[in-house]
Structures are given as C-alpha cells and as structure tokens.
Design a protein around this motif. Structure first.
Motif, mmCIF file in Angstrom:
data_model
loop_
_atom_site.group_PDB
_atom_site.id
_atom_site.type_symbol
_atom_site.label_atom_id
_atom_site.label_comp_id
_atom_site.label_asym_id
_atom_site.label_seq_id
_atom_site.Cartn_x
_atom_site.Cartn_y
_atom_site.Cartn_z
ATOM 1 N N GLN A 165 -6.226 28.349 65.149
ATOM 2 C CA GLN A 165 -5.720 29.713 65.081
ATOM 3 C C GLN A 165 -5.748 30.180 63.631
ATOM 4 O OE1 GLN A 165 -4.895 31.502 67.858
ATOM 5 N NE2 GLN A 165 -5.536 29.697 69.044
ATOM 6 N N ILE A 166 -5.697 31.483 63.440
ATOM 7 C CA ILE A 166 -5.567 32.056 62.102
ATOM 8 C C ILE A 166 -4.132 32.553 61.986
ATOM 9 C CG2 ILE A 166 -6.392 33.784 60.466
ATOM 10 C CD1 ILE A 166 -9.053 33.784 62.019
ATOM 11 N N GLU A 167 -3.329 31.876 61.203
ATOM 12 C CA GLU A 167 -1.907 32.206 61.105
ATOM 13 C C GLU A 167 -1.719 33.637 60.604
ATOM 14 O OE1 GLU A 167 0.404 29.270 59.015
ATOM 15 O OE2 GLU A 167 -0.945 27.656 59.674
ATOM 16 N N GLY A 168 -0.869 34.384 61.306
ATOM 17 C CA GLY A 168 -0.593 35.759 60.919
ATOM 18 C C GLY A 168 -1.582 36.770 61.472
ATOM 19 N N PHE A 169 -2.506 36.327 62.343
ATOM 20 C CA PHE A 169 -3.535 37.224 62.860
ATOM 21 C C PHE A 169 -3.665 37.061 64.364
ATOM 22 C CE2 PHE A 169 -8.040 37.774 64.124
ATOM 23 C CZ PHE A 169 -8.161 39.136 63.877
ATOM 24 N N THR A 170 -3.674 38.190 65.077
ATOM 25 C CA THR A 170 -3.917 38.211 66.517
ATOM 26 C C THR A 170 -5.015 39.224 66.794
ATOM 27 O OG1 THR A 170 -1.603 37.681 66.986
ATOM 28 C CG2 THR A 170 -2.909 38.569 68.789
ATOM 29 N N PRO A 171 -6.190 38.787 67.239
ATOM 30 C CA PRO A 171 -7.281 39.738 67.486
ATOM 31 C C PRO A 171 -6.991 40.603 68.703
ATOM 32 C CG PRO A 171 -7.904 37.552 68.240
ATOM 33 C CD PRO A 171 -6.579 37.401 67.555
ATOM 34 N N GLU A 172 -7.564 41.792 68.718
ATOM 35 C CA GLU A 172 -7.438 42.698 69.845
ATOM 36 C C GLU A 172 -8.807 42.931 70.449
ATOM 37 O OE1 GLU A 172 -5.485 46.265 68.662
ATOM 38 O OE2 GLU A 172 -3.678 45.245 67.919
ATOM 39 N N ALA A 173 -8.917 42.774 71.771
ATOM 40 C CA ALA A 173 -10.187 42.972 72.455
ATOM 41 C C ALA A 173 -10.724 44.375 72.178
ATOM 42 C CB ALA A 173 -10.008 42.758 73.955
ATOM 43 N N GLY A 174 -12.035 44.459 71.952
ATOM 44 C CA GLY A 174 -12.658 45.743 71.657
ATOM 45 C C GLY A 174 -12.843 46.003 70.186
ATOM 46 N N ASN A 175 -12.349 45.105 69.348
ATOM 47 C CA ASN A 175 -12.514 45.230 67.901
ATOM 48 C C ASN A 175 -13.113 43.949 67.336
ATOM 49 O OD1 ASN A 175 -11.099 47.860 67.274
ATOM 50 N ND2 ASN A 175 -9.445 46.764 68.269
ATOM 51 N N ASN A 176 -13.921 44.087 66.304
ATOM 52 C CA ASN A 176 -14.339 42.959 65.487
ATOM 53 C C ASN A 176 -13.767 43.139 64.089
ATOM 54 O OD1 ASN A 176 -15.735 41.810 67.574
ATOM 55 N ND2 ASN A 176 -17.768 42.382 66.851
ATOM 56 N N TYR A 177 -13.565 42.026 63.382
ATOM 57 C CA TYR A 177 -12.856 42.072 62.108
ATOM 58 C C TYR A 177 -13.602 41.326 61.008
ATOM 59 C CZ TYR A 177 -9.025 43.108 65.360
ATOM 60 O OH TYR A 177 -8.246 43.635 66.351
ATOM 61 N N ARG A 178 -13.365 41.760 59.786
ATOM 62 C CA ARG A 178 -13.699 40.959 58.615
ATOM 63 C C ARG A 178 -12.394 40.655 57.913
ATOM 64 N NH1 ARG A 178 -16.312 41.628 52.952
ATOM 65 N NH2 ARG A 178 -17.389 39.625 52.731
ATOM 66 N N LEU A 179 -12.119 39.370 57.711
ATOM 67 C CA LEU A 179 -10.841 38.935 57.165
ATOM 68 C C LEU A 179 -11.022 38.207 55.846
ATOM 69 C CD1 LEU A 179 -9.244 37.311 60.363
ATOM 70 C CD2 LEU A 179 -9.216 39.729 59.684
ATOM 71 N N ARG A 180 -10.022 38.348 55.011
ATOM 72 C CA ARG A 180 -9.896 37.453 53.852
ATOM 73 C C ARG A 180 -8.812 36.457 54.210
ATOM 74 N NH1 ARG A 180 -8.254 40.264 48.456
ATOM 75 N NH2 ARG A 180 -6.133 39.956 49.224
ATOM 76 N N ILE A 181 -9.158 35.182 54.172
ATOM 77 C CA ILE A 181 -8.214 34.139 54.574
ATOM 78 C C ILE A 181 -8.027 33.136 53.447
ATOM 79 C CG2 ILE A 181 -8.802 34.351 57.021
ATOM 80 C CD1 ILE A 181 -10.424 31.712 56.662
ATOM 81 N N LYS A 182 -6.967 32.356 53.573
ATOM 82 C CA LYS A 182 -6.743 31.200 52.711
ATOM 83 C C LYS A 182 -6.926 29.946 53.555
ATOM 84 C CE LYS A 182 -5.504 32.931 48.637
ATOM 85 N NZ LYS A 182 -6.121 32.544 47.361
ATOM 86 N N GLU A 183 -7.671 29.002 53.024
ATOM 87 C CA GLU A 183 -7.973 27.774 53.754
ATOM 88 C C GLU A 183 -7.287 26.588 53.081
ATOM 89 O OE1 GLU A 183 -12.073 26.599 55.523
ATOM 90 O OE2 GLU A 183 -11.977 25.653 53.542
ATOM 91 N N PHE A 184 -6.625 25.769 53.892
ATOM 92 C CA PHE A 184 -5.913 24.596 53.400
ATOM 93 C C PHE A 184 -6.385 23.363 54.165
ATOM 94 C CE2 PHE A 184 -3.258 28.316 52.910
ATOM 95 C CZ PHE A 184 -2.726 28.191 51.631
ATOM 96 N N ASP A 185 -6.468 22.228 53.489
ATOM 97 C CA ASP A 185 -6.827 20.975 54.144
ATOM 98 C C ASP A 185 -5.660 20.470 54.979
ATOM 99 O OD1 ASP A 185 -9.392 20.812 53.022
ATOM 100 O OD2 ASP A 185 -8.616 19.912 51.187
ATOM 101 N N ILE A 186 -5.968 19.877 56.140
ATOM 102 C CA ILE A 186 -4.969 19.254 57.002
ATOM 103 C C ILE A 186 -5.196 17.751 56.983
ATOM 104 C CG2 ILE A 186 -4.098 19.012 59.355
ATOM 105 C CD1 ILE A 186 -4.931 21.872 59.871
ATOM 106 N N ALA A 187 -4.179 17.020 56.600
ATOM 107 C CA ALA A 187 -4.286 15.559 56.576
ATOM 108 C C ALA A 187 -4.146 15.008 57.992
ATOM 109 C CB ALA A 187 -3.214 14.963 55.670
ATOM 110 N N ASN A 188 -5.076 14.155 58.402
ATOM 111 C CA ASN A 188 -5.041 13.480 59.709
ATOM 112 C C ASN A 188 -4.866 14.447 60.874
ATOM 113 O OD1 ASN A 188 -5.117 10.914 58.338
ATOM 114 N ND2 ASN A 188 -2.919 11.141 57.945
ATOM 115 N N PRO A 189 -5.792 15.395 61.060
ATOM 116 C CA PRO A 189 -5.661 16.343 62.177
ATOM 117 C C PRO A 189 -5.915 15.658 63.517
ATOM 118 C CG PRO A 189 -7.791 16.601 61.125
ATOM 119 C CD PRO A 189 -7.019 15.613 60.284
ATOM 120 N N PRO A 190 -5.361 16.182 64.625
ATOM 121 C CA PRO A 190 -5.666 15.641 65.955
ATOM 122 C C PRO A 190 -7.154 15.757 66.263
ATOM 123 C CG PRO A 190 -3.769 17.106 66.024
ATOM 124 C CD PRO A 190 -4.370 17.247 64.657
#
Length: 211
Positions: A165-190
């Motif tokens: 998921q993109i935290e803080g973002f919920t897409p709406e059907a019928g729209n496309n988006y360009r986002l600026r995001i911050k990416e963080f490493d996850i230690a030992n992801p499932p």
C-alpha cells in the motif's frame, strides 16, 4: 519576592510556553487522495493545503491559539469542490483558532468550523521517488489471490503489480495519478509483502481516465 524566585518563575513560564508550542510542530493530515488536507509547522513557518494550492507563511501558538501571518499561495485552478475546501481552510487559519493535540490528532477549532487531522508518517530519511498509479486495482496472486495497485515510473512503461500500500493515499476509480513518495527499506518483510515501504509525500497531478 526575591530575585531568585522571579528567575525561577520566569523559567517555568518559558518552559510552559515551549511546551504549548511543541505538539503542533510536525506534519498533520486529514483525508486521502486528491482532496487530502495537510498542515505542517516547523521553526515558526506554516505550510498547508486542502488538496489544491499550497499555502505558506509565518505562524505561532499564543495562549492555545494558532496565530498565522500573511500567507502566500500558489495560483493553480482546481475543481470547484477543492477551491471551496481551500477557502474554508483559509478562513479557519485566519480566525486565530484554538489548537490542541490529543492522542495523535490535532484539533483546530473556530466558532464556525472544526478541523481534525492525524499525525502524518515521518518522511525523514526516505528516498524520494516519482511514480504513476492507476486509480483501479487489478487482481493478482501473492501467497493468496488479492488486489494490487498498478504502478510505473514512466508513462511509456507497462503497468506493474505493487503488492503493498502507499501510506496516506487511497486511489479513486476513474483517475490516474502521479505521486511523489518517500521510500523506506523494510527489514525482514513477509514473503508476500514488498521489501520497501511507500509513504505519500504529494499528489503531483491527477487526470480523469476517459472511458
């Protein structure tokens, strides 16, 4: 009253004043997607948006109220509903509203309206990326069948499944988006989860998808 007593009382007053300002320092948000309201205060400067233009200028807390100076603004034209939200936000900020932080929320209240915001995820230390996101999820299979966001970094690229998921973002059907995001490493992801954590920084643009 002795000189030492006066000094002690002055120190207590100074500490109380600092404490009254501390809760607002940081970033806050309400809603999601294009119409998300954001507010931040750092080192006496406020930045805010109701999903359209960015407002910014000096601000401070005095006696439990948010006192905002003259705000500058970007000059974009947005859908009428976003412009109405922006005007309401401007009126609220200009009214010297009461402000209080409680349980991870920020409450800004005037006689006419109340705005409740949640503490925004910290963006410190993350890697900045720009991505395109489709407004509709698509069926995909991880450990089990699920729905995946469709993302890409370039419009010429095909859409790819994103299993998180993109935290803080919920897409709406019928729209496309360009986002600026911050990416963080996850230690030992499932096994069925991404190795990166994505947090919305800003909706750069959105466009209605023609049927």
């Amino acid at each position: 009253m002795t000189r030492h007593t006066l000094i002690a009382l002055s120190a207590v007053a100074a500490l109380s004043a600092c404490a009254s300002q501390a809760p607002l320092s940081g970033q806050w948000q309400a809603g999601s997607g294009e119409g998300k309201t954001t507010l931040s205060l750092k080192e006496g400067m406020l930045a805010a948006s109701a999903g359209c233009n960015r407002l910014f200028g000096p601000a401070e807390i005095k006696d439990g109220r948010l006192v905002v100076g003259n705000l500058a603004s970007t000059m974009m034209m947005c859908p009428p509903e976003l412009m109405q939200k922006e005007e309401a936000l401007k009126k609220l900020l200009a009214s010297k509203p009461q402000v209080e932080a409680q349980a991870g929320k920020l409450v800004i209240k005037s006689a006419a309206q109340t705005l409740v915001l949640d503490a925004a995820p910290s963006l410190e230390g993350g890697k900045t990326r720009f991505i395109y996101v489709m407004g509709e999820t698509k069926p995909c299979v991880g450990v089990a069948p699920t729905q995946c966001l469709q993302v890409r970094e370039d419009k010429a690229q095909p859409w790819q499944n994103y299993y998180g998921q993109i935290e803080g973002f919920t897409p709406e059907a019928g729209n496309n988006y360009r986002l600026r995001i911050k990416e963080f490493d996850i230690a030992n992801p499932p096994a069925d989860a991404p190795s990166k954590r994505w947090v919305l920084d800003m909706v750069v643009e959105s466009e209605v998808v023609k049927p």
